[in-house]
Scaffold this motif. Structure first.
Motif, PDB file in Angstrom:
ATOM      1  N   SER A 107      14.899  55.482  59.460  1.00 14.17           N
ATOM      2  CA  SER A 107      14.899  56.928  59.217  1.00 14.17           C
ATOM      3  C   SER A 107      13.479  57.462  59.099  1.00 14.17           C
ATOM      4  O   SER A 107      13.240  58.419  58.366  1.00 14.17           O
ATOM      5  CB  SER A 107      15.690  57.242  57.938  1.00 14.17           C
ATOM      6  N   TRP A 108      12.557  56.849  59.786  1.00 13.87           N
ATOM      7  CA  TRP A 108      11.151  57.203  59.714  1.00 13.87           C
ATOM      8  C   TRP A 108      10.939  58.556  60.385  1.00 13.87           C
ATOM      9  O   TRP A 108      11.052  58.686  61.582  1.00 13.87           O
ATOM     10  CB  TRP A 108      10.337  56.124  60.416  1.00 13.87           C
ATOM     11  N   PRO A 109      10.621  59.578  59.602  1.00 13.53           N
ATOM     12  CA  PRO A 109      10.430  60.906  60.195  1.00 13.53           C
ATOM     13  C   PRO A 109       9.013  61.081  60.728  1.00 13.53           C
ATOM     14  O   PRO A 109       8.067  60.453  60.243  1.00 13.53           O
ATOM     15  CB  PRO A 109      10.692  61.847  59.009  1.00 13.53           C
ATOM     16  N   GLU A 110       8.872  61.953  61.707  1.00 18.05           N
ATOM     17  CA  GLU A 110       7.561  62.194  62.323  1.00 18.05           C
ATOM     18  C   GLU A 110       6.499  62.595  61.318  1.00 18.05           C
ATOM     19  O   GLU A 110       5.340  62.203  61.418  1.00 18.05           O
ATOM     20  CB  GLU A 110       7.680  63.339  63.345  1.00 18.05           C
ATOM     21  N   ASN A 111       6.893  63.391  60.321  1.00 19.14           N
ATOM     22  CA  ASN A 111       5.893  63.938  59.399  1.00 19.14           C
ATOM     23  C   ASN A 111       5.363  62.892  58.429  1.00 19.14           C
ATOM     24  O   ASN A 111       4.454  63.162  57.650  1.00 19.14           O
ATOM     25  CB  ASN A 111       6.458  65.136  58.625  1.00 19.14           C
ATOM     26  N   LEU A 112       5.919  61.675  58.484  1.00 16.83           N
ATOM     27  CA  LEU A 112       5.406  60.584  57.651  1.00 16.83           C
ATOM     28  C   LEU A 112       4.661  59.536  58.477  1.00 16.83           C
ATOM     29  O   LEU A 112       4.498  58.401  58.045  1.00 16.83           O
ATOM     30  CB  LEU A 112       6.546  59.946  56.849  1.00 16.83           C
ATOM     31  N   VAL A 113       4.250  59.915  59.651  1.00 13.80           N
ATOM     32  CA  VAL A 113       3.367  59.075  60.462  1.00 13.80           C
ATOM     33  C   VAL A 113       1.929  59.423  60.092  1.00 13.80           C
ATOM     34  O   VAL A 113       1.546  60.594  60.088  1.00 13.80           O
ATOM     35  CB  VAL A 113       3.601  59.321  61.962  1.00 13.80           C
ATOM     36  N   ASP A 114       1.143  58.398  59.781  1.00 10.97           N
ATOM     37  CA  ASP A 114      -0.265  58.625  59.435  1.00 10.97           C
ATOM     38  C   ASP A 114      -1.149  58.725  60.680  1.00 10.97           C
ATOM     39  O   ASP A 114      -2.102  59.502  60.710  1.00 10.97           O
ATOM     40  CB  ASP A 114      -0.775  57.489  58.546  1.00 10.97           C
ATOM     41  N   TYR A 115      -0.841  57.897  61.684  1.00 10.08           N
ATOM     42  CA  TYR A 115      -1.639  57.873  62.899  1.00 10.08           C
ATOM     43  C   TYR A 115      -0.732  57.744  64.117  1.00 10.08           C
ATOM     44  O   TYR A 115       0.273  57.028  64.078  1.00 10.08           O
ATOM     45  CB  TYR A 115      -2.632  56.704  62.887  1.00 10.08           C
ATOM     46  N   TRP A 116      -1.148  58.414  65.194  1.00  8.04           N
ATOM     47  CA  TRP A 116      -0.444  58.349  66.479  1.00  8.04           C
ATOM     48  C   TRP A 116      -1.368  57.800  67.549  1.00  8.04           C
ATOM     49  O   TRP A 116      -2.576  58.075  67.539  1.00  8.04           O
ATOM     50  CB  TRP A 116      -0.011  59.743  66.927  1.00  8.04           C
ATOM     51  N   GLY A 117      -0.783  57.045  68.465  1.00  8.31           N
ATOM     52  CA  GLY A 117      -1.510  56.686  69.672  1.00  8.31           C
ATOM     53  C   GLY A 117      -1.126  57.651  70.786  1.00  8.31           C
ATOM     54  O   GLY A 117      -0.179  58.428  70.654  1.00  8.31           O
TER      55      GLY A 117
END
Length: 126
Positions: A107-117
């Motif tokens: 249930s990992w939501p986008e707004n809890l991503v610290d870094y994106w590639g």
């Protein structure tokens, strides 16, 4: 600061396989849960798979369970997504993502991503 570089996208026919890799660099990379999100044509970006920072748990969206396998090599700071039995609906831009000691499961939501590639395009034709 963590940098993520995705590679391995491409075009395949349905039923074939592709392998995506995410090379991570920066401070305390081994303390980050790393996973993949994807955004298909006309769709929002959704969670696909993740592996915890310890590598002891993996999570998948229901639609890829049994077909995709995520793994990590902390010695090489690399996370891989083996995608088998690909379907046209798997067509999307795949993004590598990281969250510090993230424990969000599937249930990992986008707004809890610290870094994106940057994304890697995967195209599956029927």
């Amino acid at each position: 600061q963590v940098q993520l570089v995705a590679s391995g996208g491409g075009s395949v026919q349905a039923g074939r396989s592709l392998r995506l890799s995410c090379a991570a660099s920066g401070r305390a990379v081994s303390s980050y849960t790393i996973g993949w999100f994807r955004q298909g044509p006309g769709n929002k970006r959704d969670f696909v798979a993740a592996i915890t920072w310890r590598g002891d748990s993996t999570y998948y969206v229901v639609s890829v369970q049994g077909r995709f396998t995520i793994s990590r090599d902390n010695a090489r700071n690399t996370v891989s997504l083996q995608m088998n039995s690909l379907k046209p609906e798997d067509t999307a831009v795949y993004y590598c993502a990281a969250a510090y000691k993230g424990g969000y499961g599937s249930s990992w939501p986008e707004n809890l991503v610290d870094y994106w590639g940057k994304g890697a395009l995967v195209t599956v034709s029927s």
